[in-house]
Motif scaffolding. Structure first.
Motif, PDB file in Angstrom:
ATOM      1  N   VAL A   1       1.036  -1.272  -0.058  1.00 56.63           N
ATOM      2  CA  VAL A   1      -0.143  -0.228  -0.038  1.00 56.63           C
ATOM      3  C   VAL A   1       1.005   1.247  -0.046  1.00 56.63           C
ATOM      4  CG1 VAL A   1      -1.884   1.132   1.136  1.00 56.63           C
ATOM      5  CG2 VAL A   1      -1.827  -1.278   1.326  1.00 56.63           C
ATOM      6  N   VAL A   2       0.531   2.201  -1.078  1.00 57.97           N
ATOM      7  CA  VAL A   2       1.274   3.462  -0.983  1.00 57.97           C
ATOM      8  C   VAL A   2       0.308   4.483  -0.806  1.00 57.97           C
ATOM      9  CG1 VAL A   2       3.298   2.675  -2.315  1.00 57.97           C
ATOM     10  CG2 VAL A   2       1.439   3.430  -3.635  1.00 57.97           C
ATOM     11  N   TYR A   3       0.640   5.517  -0.160  1.00 58.77           N
ATOM     12  CA  TYR A   3      -0.378   6.667   0.147  1.00 58.77           C
ATOM     13  C   TYR A   3       0.250   7.703  -0.507  1.00 58.77           C
ATOM     14  CZ  TYR A   3      -1.472   3.527   3.963  1.00 58.77           C
ATOM     15  OH  TYR A   3      -1.708   2.304   4.753  1.00 58.77           O
ATOM     16  N   SER A   4       0.795   7.671  -1.520  1.00 59.60           N
ATOM     17  CA  SER A   4       1.276   9.053  -2.390  1.00 59.60           C
ATOM     18  C   SER A   4       0.374   9.163  -3.546  1.00 59.60           C
ATOM     19  CB  SER A   4       2.431   8.721  -3.177  1.00 59.60           C
ATOM     20  OG  SER A   4       2.888   7.649  -3.847  1.00 59.60           O
ATOM     21  N   GLY A   5      -0.742   8.529  -3.792  1.00 58.70           N
ATOM     22  CA  GLY A   5      -1.770   8.720  -4.828  1.00 58.70           C
ATOM     23  C   GLY A   5      -2.228   7.636  -5.159  1.00 58.70           C
ATOM     24  N   ALA A   6      -3.639   7.663  -5.934  1.00 56.07           N
ATOM     25  CA  ALA A   6      -3.895   6.685  -6.512  1.00 56.07           C
ATOM     26  C   ALA A   6      -3.361   6.158  -8.013  1.00 56.07           C
ATOM     27  CB  ALA A   6      -5.503   6.606  -6.818  1.00 56.07           C
ATOM     28  N   ASP A   7      -2.758   7.107  -8.490  1.00 59.22           N
ATOM     29  CA  ASP A   7      -2.222   6.945  -9.796  1.00 59.22           C
ATOM     30  C   ASP A   7      -0.690   6.553  -9.412  1.00 59.22           C
ATOM     31  OD1 ASP A   7      -0.860   7.031 -12.332  1.00 59.22           O
ATOM     32  OD2 ASP A   7      -1.856   9.122 -12.757  1.00 59.22           O
ATOM     33  N   THR A   8      -0.464   5.194  -9.690  1.00 59.51           N
ATOM     34  CA  THR A   8       0.925   4.817  -9.285  1.00 59.51           C
ATOM     35  C   THR A   8       1.903   4.499 -10.504  1.00 59.51           C
ATOM     36  OG1 THR A   8       0.314   2.490  -9.211  1.00 59.51           O
ATOM     37  CG2 THR A   8       0.202   3.670  -7.305  1.00 59.51           C
ATOM     38  N   GLY A   9       1.235   5.088 -11.620  1.00 62.28           N
ATOM     39  CA  GLY A   9       1.995   4.826 -12.932  1.00 62.28           C
ATOM     40  C   GLY A   9       1.782   3.293 -13.332  1.00 62.28           C
ATOM     41  N   CYS A  10       0.713   2.886 -13.171  1.00 63.36           N
ATOM     42  CA  CYS A  10       0.521   1.010 -13.266  1.00 63.36           C
ATOM     43  C   CYS A  10       0.648   1.045 -15.020  1.00 63.36           C
ATOM     44  CB  CYS A  10      -0.707   0.772 -12.752  1.00 63.36           C
ATOM     45  SG  CYS A  10      -0.975  -0.966 -12.780  1.00 63.36           S
ATOM     46  N   PRO A  11       1.473  -0.086 -15.330  1.00 68.46           N
ATOM     47  CA  PRO A  11       1.461  -0.135 -16.918  1.00 68.46           C
ATOM     48  C   PRO A  11       0.230  -1.044 -17.213  1.00 68.46           C
ATOM     49  CG  PRO A  11       3.036  -1.833 -15.405  1.00 68.46           C
ATOM     50  CD  PRO A  11       2.463  -0.620 -14.531  1.00 68.46           C
ATOM     51  N   ASP A  12      -0.306  -1.723 -16.342  1.00 68.07           N
ATOM     52  CA  ASP A  12      -1.314  -2.612 -16.991  1.00 68.07           C
ATOM     53  C   ASP A  12      -2.720  -2.502 -16.266  1.00 68.07           C
ATOM     54  OD1 ASP A  12      -0.699  -3.619 -14.445  1.00 68.07           O
ATOM     55  OD2 ASP A  12      -0.716  -5.684 -14.928  1.00 68.07           O
ATOM     56  N   ALA A  13      -3.137  -1.604 -15.733  1.00 67.26           N
ATOM     57  CA  ALA A  13      -4.496  -0.839 -15.238  1.00 67.26           C
ATOM     58  C   ALA A  13      -4.600   0.608 -15.237  1.00 67.26           C
ATOM     59  CB  ALA A  13      -4.619  -1.641 -13.784  1.00 67.26           C
ATOM     60  N   ALA A  14      -5.849   1.083 -15.398  1.00 68.27           N
ATOM     61  CA  ALA A  14      -6.361   2.383 -15.231  1.00 68.27           C
ATOM     62  C   ALA A  14      -5.901   2.842 -13.816  1.00 68.27           C
ATOM     63  CB  ALA A  14      -7.620   2.887 -15.732  1.00 68.27           C
ATOM     64  N   ALA A  15      -5.713   3.912 -13.364  1.00 69.32           N
ATOM     65  CA  ALA A  15      -5.988   4.723 -12.021  1.00 69.32           C
ATOM     66  C   ALA A  15      -7.415   4.856 -11.864  1.00 69.32           C
ATOM     67  CB  ALA A  15      -5.070   5.855 -11.858  1.00 69.32           C
ATOM     68  N   THR A  16      -7.710   4.539 -10.764  1.00 64.91           N
ATOM     69  CA  THR A  16      -9.128   4.736  -9.973  1.00 64.91           C
ATOM     70  C   THR A  16      -9.123   5.452  -9.039  1.00 64.91           C
ATOM     71  OG1 THR A  16      -9.330   2.802  -9.086  1.00 64.91           O
ATOM     72  CG2 THR A  16     -10.163   2.597 -11.206  1.00 64.91           C
ATOM     73  N   GLU A  17      -9.605   6.949  -8.882  1.00 63.17           N
ATOM     74  CA  GLU A  17      -9.527   7.490  -7.738  1.00 63.17           C
ATOM     75  C   GLU A  17     -10.909   7.052  -6.743  1.00 63.17           C
ATOM     76  OE1 GLU A  17      -7.489   9.796  -6.522  1.00 63.17           O
ATOM     77  OE2 GLU A  17      -6.134  10.167  -8.353  1.00 63.17           O
ATOM     78  N   PRO A  18     -10.701   7.160  -5.489  1.00 60.85           N
ATOM     79  CA  PRO A  18      -9.262   7.682  -4.739  1.00 60.85           C
ATOM     80  C   PRO A  18      -8.661   6.507  -4.363  1.00 60.85           C
ATOM     81  CG  PRO A  18     -11.216   7.300  -3.135  1.00 60.85           C
ATOM     82  CD  PRO A  18     -11.815   6.934  -4.606  1.00 60.85           C
ATOM     83  N   VAL A  19      -8.636   5.219  -4.755  1.00 63.07           N
ATOM     84  CA  VAL A  19      -7.935   4.292  -4.377  1.00 63.07           C
ATOM     85  C   VAL A  19      -7.630   3.258  -5.630  1.00 63.07           C
ATOM     86  CG1 VAL A  19      -9.735   2.960  -3.378  1.00 63.07           C
ATOM     87  CG2 VAL A  19      -7.572   2.268  -2.977  1.00 63.07           C
ATOM     88  N   SER A  20      -6.531   2.602  -6.140  1.00 62.63           N
ATOM     89  CA  SER A  20      -6.560   1.799  -7.287  1.00 62.63           C
ATOM     90  C   SER A  20      -5.698   0.640  -7.015  1.00 62.63           C
ATOM     91  CB  SER A  20      -5.907   2.453  -8.202  1.00 62.63           C
ATOM     92  OG  SER A  20      -4.641   3.052  -8.346  1.00 62.63           O
ATOM     93  N   TYR A  21      -5.689  -0.338  -7.830  1.00 63.45           N
ATOM     94  CA  TYR A  21      -4.855  -1.513  -7.645  1.00 63.45           C
ATOM     95  C   TYR A  21      -3.934  -1.838  -8.989  1.00 63.45           C
ATOM     96  CZ  TYR A  21      -3.189  -6.426  -7.029  1.00 63.45           C
ATOM     97  OH  TYR A  21      -2.485  -7.370  -6.933  1.00 63.45           O
ATOM     98  N   CYS A  22      -2.674  -1.894  -8.919  1.00 59.06           N
ATOM     99  CA  CYS A  22      -1.911  -2.240  -9.859  1.00 59.06           C
ATOM    100  C   CYS A  22      -1.464  -3.721 -10.149  1.00 59.06           C
ATOM    101  CB  CYS A  22      -0.692  -1.379  -9.875  1.00 59.06           C
ATOM    102  SG  CYS A  22       0.568  -1.540 -11.223  1.00 59.06           S
ATOM    103  N   PRO A  23      -2.007  -4.590 -10.816  1.00 59.61           N
ATOM    104  CA  PRO A  23      -1.590  -5.839 -10.997  1.00 59.61           C
ATOM    105  C   PRO A  23      -0.223  -6.280 -11.050  1.00 59.61           C
ATOM    106  CG  PRO A  23      -3.600  -5.715 -12.303  1.00 59.61           C
ATOM    107  CD  PRO A  23      -2.825  -4.143 -11.783  1.00 59.61           C
ATOM    108  N   ALA A  24       0.583  -5.426 -11.963  1.00 57.80           N
ATOM    109  CA  ALA A  24       1.930  -5.582 -12.188  1.00 57.80           C
ATOM    110  C   ALA A  24       2.931  -5.590 -10.979  1.00 57.80           C
ATOM    111  CB  ALA A  24       2.411  -4.502 -13.332  1.00 57.80           C
TER     112      ALA A  24
END
Length: 501
Positions: free
Chosen positions: A337-360
């Motif tokens: 879990v990171v608290y710096s933002g929902a957009d983590t630069g994920c290469p395989d999923a879109a950012a969803t505000e206010p919380v997202s999941y990055c499979p990669a």
């Protein structure tokens, strides 16, 4: 949610007449049947509705209890004949015409449904009343003055149904559409069916009677949604969503209140969905034991009088939620879990505000200010409050924590080898979030509070991110989203796998 929650609550007193207390302030709603208004607030930018072909044979994500998820009109059919019923106090208003048409259609529905479910002959309700709660001394219903009664009701004394044509019905129509009014009348007609059939016994708890009436309303609404009504139509996407949102607005808000005899939003929606799915015969299975079993581990009183049980939404509390999720699901590779933002630069999923999941990277990204705002309670009313303050956008800490749990549920699906971008993923996510919710009702830290389930239902209807895939895409039917979540709460992880895996 709270650090502790306790169970309790007693049986409510039986009431002779299902409507507001006489003499109540004209702007107050004392809910003893179905009456209230709400504002449906769609939270922009969090989820996107998608369309497409069904991908699941077992549980079509585009189906609504076996019916297709449709758009199109909801409301009176333009070619429907005007109902010609005798209504005491009616003044020819549009509200009276809508209620009259609903009574006529319900009579047609029950004329065939009643003999299929109950013994004896069906007797349509013919004693009807309409009133203006602003006018003192002119209207009476169930032996009492209707001044200040912003409500609708069924009277057990004489078998009559009545409604406020000036405030309640027009506001319901303006807020939710005309089918919300039809739902209210269907609920009251359900009380008539209970008493005529003998389903309502002298010692039947009021809560059971109200849940049965919600269920009967659901059975009738399926009849309309299936295209069998000659007077009304109901689409199974935004039309049915609006009807269910109206039920959220008329929930009991404080289960420790002796007048809280209808059920919270989760319970009322459960009863409604039972009728919509199983029909009127399924409603006869709702009794004291069934309701008690459904309520078994779910909190029904606040930790202290007037307390909501909300925790502040902070990095610390989110961490507590993630620890709880780790315990429940036991992943071999739990997400970071990171608290710096929902957009983590994920290469395989879109950012969803206010919380997202990055499979990669197996990372949950959190935008803390936005998540905290999502978890901040709104200063709005509900049943028993000012009619202008009611809202279906119910927020509290679970509005935020449930979103975190839903993104964690994607990590669970990833580990189990399920796709993360299918329509079935959205419902699987909601179901697994329900599984975690049920675990918090069993005690420990954190613990489920009474308002949490209502916050979940509200979010599922107004936004849908809690029931979305890794890109934030959901399914059109709020009914399907709530049903999937409820399956997880009441059925457990095996139900989620069987339905959506």
């Amino acid at each position: 949610m709270a650090r502790q929650a306790r169970l309790g609550g007693g049986d409510p007193a039986r009431e002779q007449c299902h409507l507001a207390a006489p003499g109540a302030d004209v702007r107050r709603v004392v809910l003893t049947a179905v009456a209230a208004t709400a504002t449906v607030v769609a939270l922009a930018g969090c989820s996107r509705v998608v369309t497409g072909e069904a991908v699941s044979i077992y549980a079509d994500p585009f189906a609504v209890a076996g019916l297709p998820a449709t758009d199109g009109p909801s409301g009176p059919r333009p070619d429907a004949p005007r109902a010609m019923l005798s209504i005491h106090g009616a003044n020819g208003s549009d509200a009276d015409a809508l209620a009259s048409s609903a009574i006529s259609d319900l009579s047609a529905f029950w004329s065939t449904e009643y003999p299929a479910v109950f013994a004896g002959n069906f007797r349509p309700v013919t004693d009807l009343a309409s009133w203006d709660p602003n006018v003192d001394g002119t209207g009476r219903f169930c032996g009492e003055s209707t001044y200040g009664v912003v409500n609708a009701g069924y009277c057990t004394r004489d078998g009559s149904i009545g409604w406020d044509r000036t405030i309640l019905l027009p506001t319901l129509t303006d807020t939710f559409g005309p089918m919300a009014v039809v739902m209210v009348i269907a609920h009251e007609y359900g009380h008539a069916i209970q008493h005529d059939s003998g389903l309502a016994g002298a010692d039947s708890p009021t809560l059971v009677l109200e849940q049965q009436a919600d269920c009967f309303a659901g059975a009738y609404m399926r009849y309309v949604a299936a295209g069998e009504s000659n007077r009304f139509t109901l689409n199974t996407s935004d039309g049915l969503n609006a009807v269910m949102a109206a039920m959220v607005a008329v929930r009991d808000t404080d289960p420790s209140d002796p007048e809280a005899v209808h059920g919270n939003a989760f319970e009322r929606i459960t009863a409604f969905q039972t009728g919509f799915t199983l029909g009127a015969r399924g409603c006869t299975e709702i009794d004291e034991a069934e309701v008690a079993d459904r309520r078994a581990q779910l909190p029904r009183v606040f930790t202290q009088s007037g307390e909501s049980g909300d925790m502040p939404v902070t990095e610390q509390s989110v961490g507590m939620i993630v620890d709880s999720l780790n315990t429940v699901f036991g992943l071999t590779q739990p997400p970071n879990v990171v608290y710096s933002g929902a957009d983590t630069g994920c290469p395989d999923a879109a950012a969803t505000e206010p919380v997202s999941y990055c499979p990669a990277t197996r990372t949950i990204g959190v935008s803390m200010p936005e998540l905290s705002d999502r978890g901040t309670p709104r200063d709005v009313g509900a049943a028993g409050g000012d009619v202008d303050e009611l809202a279906v956008d119910i927020r509290g800490d679970f509005s935020a924590f449930g979103l975190v749990a839903s993104r964690y549920a994607l990590a669970v699906q990833q580990q189990d080898g399920y796709p993360l971008t299918e329509p079935s993923t959205a419902l699987h996510t909601a179901c697994l979030t329900g599984v975690w919710t049920a675990s918090t009702a069993a005690g420990g830290t954190p613990a489920l509070s009474p308002g949490d389930l209502d916050e979940a239902v509200s979010g599922l209807l107004t936004d849908g991110l809690m029931a979305s895939d890794v890109d934030g895409e959901t399914v059109p039917s709020g009914f399907a989203r709530v049903d999937a979540y409820r399956a997880g709460v009441l059925g457990g992880p095996d139900v989620c796998t069987n339905r959506y895996g």
